[in-house]
Design a protein around this motif. Structure first.
Motif, mmCIF file in Angstrom:
data_model
loop_
_atom_site.group_PDB
_atom_site.id
_atom_site.type_symbol
_atom_site.label_atom_id
_atom_site.label_comp_id
_atom_site.label_asym_id
_atom_site.label_seq_id
_atom_site.Cartn_x
_atom_site.Cartn_y
_atom_site.Cartn_z
ATOM 1 N N ILE A 73 -15.822 104.423 28.102
ATOM 2 C CA ILE A 73 -14.744 103.917 26.766
ATOM 3 C C ILE A 73 -14.951 104.038 25.618
ATOM 4 O O ILE A 73 -16.473 104.956 25.537
ATOM 5 C CB ILE A 73 -14.075 102.659 26.463
ATOM 6 C CG1 ILE A 73 -14.232 102.032 28.016
ATOM 7 C CG2 ILE A 73 -13.791 102.344 25.295
ATOM 8 C CD1 ILE A 73 -12.156 101.928 28.009
ATOM 9 N N GLY A 74 -14.659 105.002 25.318
ATOM 10 C CA GLY A 74 -14.956 105.898 23.523
ATOM 11 C C GLY A 74 -14.285 104.968 22.826
ATOM 12 O O GLY A 74 -13.328 104.615 22.481
ATOM 13 N N ALA A 75 -15.137 104.489 21.946
ATOM 14 C CA ALA A 75 -14.596 103.607 20.918
ATOM 15 C C ALA A 75 -14.714 104.084 19.126
ATOM 16 O O ALA A 75 -15.527 105.054 19.232
ATOM 17 C CB ALA A 75 -15.825 103.120 20.087
ATOM 18 N N ALA B 281 -9.507 100.376 32.982
ATOM 19 C CA ALA B 281 -10.493 100.683 32.117
ATOM 20 C C ALA B 281 -10.017 100.676 30.656
ATOM 21 O O ALA B 281 -10.104 99.312 30.176
ATOM 22 C CB ALA B 281 -11.493 100.923 31.822
ATOM 23 N N GLY B 282 -9.227 101.777 30.009
ATOM 24 C CA GLY B 282 -9.211 101.781 29.126
ATOM 25 C C GLY B 282 -7.924 100.897 28.261
ATOM 26 O O GLY B 282 -8.047 100.451 27.327
ATOM 27 N N ALA B 283 -7.237 101.024 29.661
ATOM 28 C CA ALA B 283 -5.496 99.650 28.971
ATOM 29 C C ALA B 283 -6.189 98.461 29.078
ATOM 30 O O ALA B 283 -5.574 98.056 28.569
ATOM 31 C CB ALA B 283 -4.756 99.870 30.648
ATOM 32 N N ASN B 284 -7.258 97.448 30.195
ATOM 33 C CA ASN B 284 -7.615 96.366 29.580
ATOM 34 C C ASN B 284 -8.197 96.430 28.492
ATOM 35 O O ASN B 284 -7.980 94.922 27.745
ATOM 36 C CB ASN B 284 -8.816 95.987 30.910
ATOM 37 C CG ASN B 284 -7.661 95.761 32.189
ATOM 38 O OD1 ASN B 284 -6.428 95.077 32.001
ATOM 39 N ND2 ASN B 284 -8.231 96.141 33.563
ATOM 40 N N ARG C 142 -17.810 93.571 26.382
ATOM 41 C CA ARG C 142 -17.885 92.246 26.941
ATOM 42 C C ARG C 142 -16.896 92.673 28.412
ATOM 43 O O ARG C 142 -16.856 91.692 29.243
ATOM 44 C CB ARG C 142 -17.278 91.758 26.466
ATOM 45 C CG ARG C 142 -16.195 90.436 25.926
ATOM 46 C CD ARG C 142 -16.049 89.081 25.747
ATOM 47 N NE ARG C 142 -15.196 89.832 24.479
ATOM 48 C CZ ARG C 142 -13.607 90.683 25.027
ATOM 49 N NH1 ARG C 142 -12.946 89.968 26.199
ATOM 50 N NH2 ARG C 142 -12.759 90.468 23.883
ATOM 51 N N LEU C 143 -16.216 93.472 28.360
ATOM 52 C CA LEU C 143 -15.339 93.589 29.697
ATOM 53 C C LEU C 143 -16.092 94.321 30.878
ATOM 54 O O LEU C 143 -15.909 94.718 31.823
ATOM 55 C CB LEU C 143 -13.586 94.741 29.444
ATOM 56 C CG LEU C 143 -13.193 93.928 28.952
ATOM 57 C CD1 LEU C 143 -11.639 94.185 28.551
ATOM 58 C CD2 LEU C 143 -12.408 92.120 29.567
ATOM 59 N N GLY C 144 -17.484 94.332 30.437
ATOM 60 C CA GLY C 144 -18.340 95.673 31.303
ATOM 61 C C GLY C 144 -18.533 96.883 31.429
ATOM 62 O O GLY C 144 -18.412 97.431 32.160
ATOM 63 N N HIS C 145 -17.677 97.688 30.235
ATOM 64 C CA HIS C 145 -17.409 98.735 30.693
ATOM 65 C C HIS C 145 -18.918 99.698 29.560
ATOM 66 O O HIS C 145 -18.529 99.092 28.699
ATOM 67 C CB HIS C 145 -15.922 99.142 30.277
ATOM 68 C CG HIS C 145 -15.202 98.425 31.026
ATOM 69 N ND1 HIS C 145 -15.137 98.612 32.544
ATOM 70 C CD2 HIS C 145 -14.129 98.378 30.798
ATOM 71 C CE1 HIS C 145 -13.894 98.247 32.974
ATOM 72 N NE2 HIS C 145 -13.690 97.550 31.581
ATOM 73 N N SER C 146 -19.043 100.818 30.073
ATOM 74 C CA SER C 146 -19.872 101.632 29.007
ATOM 75 C C SER C 146 -19.144 101.733 27.706
ATOM 76 O O SER C 146 -17.850 102.460 28.370
ATOM 77 C CB SER C 146 -20.498 102.382 29.808
ATOM 78 O OG SER C 146 -19.286 103.263 30.038
ATOM 79 N N VAL C 147 -19.254 101.917 27.322
ATOM 80 C CA VAL C 147 -19.264 102.623 25.826
ATOM 81 C C VAL C 147 -19.927 102.817 24.401
ATOM 82 O O VAL C 147 -21.005 103.033 24.069
ATOM 83 C CB VAL C 147 -17.831 100.991 24.607
ATOM 84 C CG1 VAL C 147 -19.371 100.085 24.323
ATOM 85 C CG2 VAL C 147 -17.499 101.363 23.400
#
Ligand code: HGY
Ligand code: MN
Ligand code: MN
Length: 412
Positions: free
Chosen positions: A204-206, A395-398, A344-349
């Motif tokens: 994920i990219g913030a 992942a992105g949609a969640n 929180r959803l467990g994805h690297s960001v």
């Protein structure tokens, strides 16, 4: 309150593939240039999905379409969306992912029995790409007041027809005034279209903001002459001047260094014949940088070089600005929310700027705005091979679902 509601990945992927069939081209890509018949067909399909989800759908005078799920606070609207027009060598995901993930969020929350406090809107904006009609982000720029409606409607495209004519032709010159639903928050999911997330192993990219964009059309006038009989000292070769400009901007970008980029994407010579010295060249120069001062310097050096190299050849020059957007920063609280939700959803960001322009940048001055990126395989986009793995899309949609759900519950 964290929620354990999650999107239906297979349903989202099916919509992505169904939409990708509209205007599909060899190699697995899509060509739906803004306001073409292919764009109309894509619009009709997505508007049909919006209606099937029970959204209140309306179209504005520049063809932006917004579907609203009304909450208790009917006029307090959280918006998500993107664009469904593509470049000529488009992929399945650029823009389309953001719109379809928004529909997936609505379907998921409704199925979960959520009763929205804030309203939730899903939008697609006209002509985000800007390839056929400049500038890019045209629809969202009109929607947010950055660009005048009449100016946009009168814009002539690369084929000489106007936005207005084409909106009418495809039946998307809507009744609503642009900006008819102005959100209190805007969040957009988009593929990164660059190499960073994949190269560094993040899902994920913030997105912290969007770099500045400068598009210029340069027209050069030379003298057509015989390729065999005209001595080199007697030529006024528009094609040669154009070629010097192409190599200058590339060298300039290397000299300034990352993240400066420079692209001559379109170049037309006339009469474009093997044995005639070109008397006419029209080209586009795309310069971008995250720092406005550096972008301004790159523009100044480029424009000075164009005048100098044309004068040396005795060629005439005229320039026209096609697009000019300063760098934009997204709201820190939205960037932080995207980052925290991903974790929180467990994805690297990781945080990063956007190299590409996006509709979200038009909302940033109007309301707390942010973007979520997912990786682009090989960092490629605007290419039929554009790809993002289904697990990364999910992942992105969640992350989008969770961020929007918090807003829709009225929690943030
Ligand atoms: O050019 C861009 O950044 C976008 O694809 N419109
Ligand atoms: Mn895009
Ligand atoms: Mn694009």
């Amino acid at each position: 309150m964290a929620s354990d509601v999650r999107i239906d990945g297979a349903r989202l992927m099916k919509r992505i593939f169904d939409l990708a069939k509209v205007g599909e081209i060899d190699g697995g890509g899509v060509c739906r240039l803004a306001l073409t018949d292919e764009d109309r067909a894509g619009r009709d399909l997505v508007v049909g999905w919006m209606r099937a989800l029970g959204l209140e759908v309306a179209v504005d005078a520049v063809g932006n379409a917004v579907g609203v799920w009304r909450g208790e606070r009917a006029d307090d609207v959280v918006m998500t969306g993107s664009h469904i027009d593509t470049v000529r060598t488009g992929g399945k995901y650029d823009g389309n992912l953001g719109v379809l993930a928004g529909l997936e969020v609505v379907e998921t929350l409704r199925a979960a029995g959520v009763r929205p406090v804030r309203s939730l809107a899903v939008a697609f904006f006209t002509n985000e790409e800007g390839s056929r009609f400049a500038p890019d982000m045209m629809g969202s720029a009109v929607y947010t007041g950055v660009l005048g409606l009449d100016e946009a409607l009168a814009t002539k495209g690369i084929d000489g027809t106007t936005v207005r004519e084409n909106l009418r032709r495809i039946g998307y010159e809507g009744e609503q005034a642009p900006g008819f639903v102005m959100p209190s928050r805007y969040v957009e999911l988009h593929v990164e279209q660059g190499p960073v997330l994949e190269r560094e192993g993040f899902v994920i990219g913030a997105v912290e903001g969007v770099q500045g964009i400068s598009w210029t059309e340069v027209t050069l006038g030379g003298t057509s002459n015989h390729a065999g009989t005209t001595p080199m000292s007697m030529r006024c070769d528009a094609g040669y001047v154009a070629a010097e400009i192409v190599t200058f901007v590339r060298r300039l970008a290397h000299e300034i260094g990352h993240p400066q980029v420079a692209t001559v994407g379109a170049l037309t010579l006339r009469p474009n014949l093997v044995n005639v010295v070109p008397n006419h060249a029209v080209m586009t120069v795309d310069l971008r940088h995250t720092d406005e001062a550096v972008l301004k310097e790159a523009e100044a050096r480029t424009f000075a070089f164009i005048e100098e190299v044309a004068a040396k050849e005795g060629a005439s020059v005229s320039r026209r600005t096609l697009a000019r957007f300063e760098p934009v920063a997204f709201a820190p609280e939205v960037v932080a929310r995207v980052e925290e939700t991903a974790k929180r959803l467990g994805h690297s960001v990781r945080r990063l700027p956007s190299g590409a322009g996006h509709d979200a940048q038009m909302f940033a001055p109007r309301c707390p705005t942010g973007m979520i990126f997912v990786p682009s395989q090989g960092g490629i986009s605007h290419n039929v091979k554009e790809h993002t793995a289904p697990a990364e899309i999910e992942a992105g949609a969640n992350v989008l679902l969770d961020v929007l759900h918090a807003y829709v519950r009225g929690e943030a």
